[in-house]
Design a protein around this motif. Sequence first.
Motif, PDB file in Angstrom:
ATOM      1  N   ARG A  63      -8.310  17.132  14.616  1.00 35.37           N
ATOM      2  CA  ARG A  63      -6.903  17.297  14.990  1.00 35.37           C
ATOM      3  C   ARG A  63      -6.432  16.190  15.927  1.00 35.37           C
ATOM      4  O   ARG A  63      -5.228  16.023  16.146  1.00 35.37           O
ATOM      5  CB  ARG A  63      -6.685  18.677  15.622  1.00 35.37           C
ATOM      6  N   LEU A  64      -7.388  15.442  16.493  1.00 34.61           N
ATOM      7  CA  LEU A  64      -7.038  14.302  17.333  1.00 34.61           C
ATOM      8  C   LEU A  64      -6.598  13.096  16.506  1.00 34.61           C
ATOM      9  O   LEU A  64      -6.054  12.135  17.049  1.00 34.61           O
ATOM     10  CB  LEU A  64      -8.224  13.907  18.221  1.00 34.61           C
ATOM     11  N   ASN A  65      -6.857  13.147  15.206  1.00 29.49           N
ATOM     12  CA  ASN A  65      -6.457  12.055  14.303  1.00 29.49           C
ATOM     13  C   ASN A  65      -5.025  12.306  13.846  1.00 29.49           C
ATOM     14  O   ASN A  65      -4.791  13.087  12.924  1.00 29.49           O
ATOM     15  CB  ASN A  65      -7.396  11.992  13.096  1.00 29.49           C
ATOM     16  N   GLN A  66      -4.089  11.637  14.476  1.00 34.13           N
ATOM     17  CA  GLN A  66      -2.676  11.919  14.224  1.00 34.13           C
ATOM     18  C   GLN A  66      -1.912  10.715  13.677  1.00 34.13           C
ATOM     19  O   GLN A  66      -0.692  10.737  13.597  1.00 34.13           O
ATOM     20  CB  GLN A  66      -2.026  12.434  15.512  1.00 34.13           C
ATOM     21  N   LYS A  67      -2.657   9.670  13.270  1.00 35.63           N
ATOM     22  CA  LYS A  67      -1.996   8.468  12.749  1.00 35.63           C
ATOM     23  C   LYS A  67      -2.248   8.265  11.263  1.00 35.63           C
ATOM     24  O   LYS A  67      -1.812   7.263  10.692  1.00 35.63           O
ATOM     25  CB  LYS A  67      -2.462   7.234  13.529  1.00 35.63           C
ATOM     26  N   SER A  89     -11.121   5.576   6.388  1.00 32.59           N
ATOM     27  CA  SER A  89     -11.507   6.354   7.564  1.00 32.59           C
ATOM     28  C   SER A  89     -10.482   7.458   7.811  1.00 32.59           C
ATOM     29  O   SER A  89      -9.364   7.415   7.300  1.00 32.59           O
ATOM     30  CB  SER A  89     -11.623   5.454   8.800  1.00 32.59           C
ATOM     31  N   ARG A  90     -10.871   8.438   8.608  1.00 34.61           N
ATOM     32  CA  ARG A  90      -9.919   9.489   8.970  1.00 34.61           C
ATOM     33  C   ARG A  90      -8.783   8.912   9.822  1.00 34.61           C
ATOM     34  O   ARG A  90      -7.720   9.502   9.943  1.00 34.61           O
ATOM     35  CB  ARG A  90     -10.633  10.617   9.731  1.00 34.61           C
ATOM     36  N   GLY A  91      -9.014   7.736  10.378  1.00 37.87           N
ATOM     37  CA  GLY A  91      -7.979   7.049  11.133  1.00 37.87           C
ATOM     38  C   GLY A  91      -8.209   7.072  12.633  1.00 37.87           C
ATOM     39  O   GLY A  91      -9.272   7.458  13.117  1.00 37.87           O
ATOM     40  N   GLU A  92      -7.197   6.672  13.338  1.00 35.45           N
ATOM     41  CA  GLU A  92      -7.287   6.522  14.798  1.00 35.45           C
ATOM     42  C   GLU A  92      -6.998   7.837  15.511  1.00 35.45           C
ATOM     43  O   GLU A  92      -6.103   8.585  15.132  1.00 35.45           O
ATOM     44  CB  GLU A  92      -6.286   5.453  15.246  1.00 35.45           C
ATOM     45  N   LYS A  93      -7.763   8.088  16.567  1.00 37.50           N
ATOM     46  CA  LYS A  93      -7.590   9.296  17.376  1.00 37.50           C
ATOM     47  C   LYS A  93      -6.673   9.010  18.574  1.00 37.50           C
ATOM     48  O   LYS A  93      -6.608   7.864  19.047  1.00 37.50           O
ATOM     49  CB  LYS A  93      -8.945   9.795  17.884  1.00 37.50           C
ATOM     50  N   ILE A  94      -6.020  10.040  19.073  1.00 35.83           N
ATOM     51  CA  ILE A  94      -5.179   9.864  20.266  1.00 35.83           C
ATOM     52  C   ILE A  94      -6.034   9.817  21.525  1.00 35.83           C
ATOM     53  O   ILE A  94      -5.619   9.285  22.556  1.00 35.83           O
ATOM     54  CB  ILE A  94      -4.115  10.965  20.376  1.00 35.83           C
ATOM     55  N   THR A  95      -7.243  10.383  21.442  1.00 36.56           N
ATOM     56  CA  THR A  95      -8.203  10.311  22.536  1.00 36.56           C
ATOM     57  C   THR A  95      -9.588  10.538  21.947  1.00 36.56           C
ATOM     58  O   THR A  95      -9.732  11.138  20.877  1.00 36.56           O
ATOM     59  CB  THR A  95      -7.910  11.363  23.633  1.00 36.56           C
ATOM     60  N   SER A  96     -10.605  10.074  22.620  1.00 35.39           N
ATOM     61  CA  SER A  96     -11.964  10.190  22.109  1.00 35.39           C
ATOM     62  C   SER A  96     -12.363  11.652  21.958  1.00 35.39           C
ATOM     63  O   SER A  96     -12.085  12.477  22.830  1.00 35.39           O
ATOM     64  CB  SER A  96     -12.925   9.483  23.062  1.00 35.39           C
ATOM     65  N   GLY A  97     -13.013  11.971  20.839  1.00 34.12           N
ATOM     66  CA  GLY A  97     -13.460  13.341  20.615  1.00 34.12           C
ATOM     67  C   GLY A  97     -13.801  13.597  19.162  1.00 34.12           C
ATOM     68  O   GLY A  97     -13.439  12.831  18.272  1.00 34.12           O
ATOM     69  N   MET A  98     -14.471  14.705  18.915  1.00 33.77           N
ATOM     70  CA  MET A  98     -14.927  15.045  17.583  1.00 33.77           C
ATOM     71  C   MET A  98     -13.858  15.712  16.731  1.00 33.77           C
ATOM     72  O   MET A  98     -13.835  15.590  15.508  1.00 33.77           O
ATOM     73  CB  MET A  98     -16.160  15.969  17.676  1.00 33.77           C
ATOM     74  N   ASP A  99     -12.947  16.427  17.345  1.00 32.89           N
ATOM     75  CA  ASP A  99     -11.970  17.266  16.651  1.00 32.89           C
ATOM     76  C   ASP A  99     -11.051  16.434  15.749  1.00 32.89           C
ATOM     77  O   ASP A  99     -10.336  15.557  16.240  1.00 32.89           O
ATOM     78  CB  ASP A  99     -11.138  18.013  17.690  1.00 32.89           C
ATOM     79  N   LEU A 135     -13.831  16.126   3.099  1.00 29.86           N
ATOM     80  CA  LEU A 135     -13.799  16.001   4.561  1.00 29.86           C
ATOM     81  C   LEU A 135     -12.428  16.322   5.144  1.00 29.86           C
ATOM     82  O   LEU A 135     -12.198  16.125   6.339  1.00 29.86           O
ATOM     83  CB  LEU A 135     -14.230  14.584   4.963  1.00 29.86           C
ATOM     84  N   ALA A 136     -11.523  16.810   4.287  1.00 31.06           N
ATOM     85  CA  ALA A 136     -10.187  17.261   4.728  1.00 31.06           C
ATOM     86  C   ALA A 136      -9.397  16.156   5.415  1.00 31.06           C
ATOM     87  O   ALA A 136      -8.716  16.388   6.422  1.00 31.06           O
ATOM     88  CB  ALA A 136     -10.306  18.493   5.630  1.00 31.06           C
ATOM     89  N   PHE A 137      -9.466  14.936   4.874  1.00 26.95           N
ATOM     90  CA  PHE A 137      -8.636  13.849   5.399  1.00 26.95           C
ATOM     91  C   PHE A 137      -7.167  14.170   5.124  1.00 26.95           C
ATOM     92  O   PHE A 137      -6.828  14.777   4.108  1.00 26.95           O
ATOM     93  CB  PHE A 137      -8.991  12.524   4.712  1.00 26.95           C
ATOM     94  N   GLU A 138      -6.310  13.717   6.014  1.00 23.38           N
ATOM     95  CA  GLU A 138      -4.869  13.891   5.836  1.00 23.38           C
ATOM     96  C   GLU A 138      -4.190  12.536   5.685  1.00 23.38           C
ATOM     97  O   GLU A 138      -4.701  11.506   6.131  1.00 23.38           O
ATOM     98  CB  GLU A 138      -4.280  14.644   7.030  1.00 23.38           C
TER      99      GLU A 138
END
Length: 299
Positions: A116-120, A104-114, A69-72
């Motif tokens: 790239r919004l997961n920056q934490k 989890s992929r983590g927290e998003k900076i704003t709601s959305g599917m992308d 799932l390409a988690f970072e």
Amino acid sequence: MLQKYNPKNENIQVWVGDKLYHRNEAKVSVFDSTVQGGDAVWEGSRVYKEGVLHLDRHIDRLFASAKALAFEHVPTRDFVKNAIKQTLQANQMTEDALMRITLSRGEKITSGMDPRLNQKGSCLIVLAEWKPLVYDNDSGIRVITSTQRRNGPQFLDSKIHHNNLLNNILAKIQANFAGVDAGVMLDERGFVAELNDTNLFMVKDGVLYTPFANACLHGITRGFVLELADKNNIPYQKRNLSLVEFYNADEVFATGTMGELTPVKEIDGRLIENKTGSAIRKKLNELMYDSLSERCEKL
């Protein structure tokens, strides 16, 4: 079978992110990917007095799913093991416990599917509960065939142990309404894949069979059973299996971390009649317990 609340779990400590919290304080953000889209991966692992069974295999599969799932910013193996150790120690759990390890992929900076919004970075959750086996392995379980098909790799590869479990939950809902314990899920061609929560085996004329893992998870308990069969000269085959073959088997049983080796006594109203007196499940169950000391890891 409906699991019951265990009062022993009232004050358990749960690992979230980078530390422990009381269960009432253990939370993730509404912006976390688990909440936003079931975008997380997980493992269930049982604690015996000998230690945590197949811990490295579970962590390997957790990391493999996260990679798919390409988690970072995935935590290291040492970090995960330390979190598990601290959780078990905080709860004084040395046996009869079940862990649900979620990443989890983590927290998003704003709601959305992308993504790239997961920056934490990814978020690790270790939930350990006092929990007995979920099935009655003495009496066995009753199941029906679900109309809900198991995902094949052309839709959503079931080798990813992800938190988007609606495919399985819909099958469980059908089983609940039918008054039975679980739903048999078929693949897209109509062959048996697994139950909604565990893998399936059958025995016929002294041979152990299990479906190809084309549309189901390569269960760790499933693999354990196959290794035990191979080591102890129990003949087995992995192949496409139809419902009719399961109806007419000498033994049918499910395998999984939450239930170990569970006999299936009825499928779609057909009783599983052991006309040959087969006892392969019983033998495998004994072999499993005999192998715990070499398969478990003390933390």
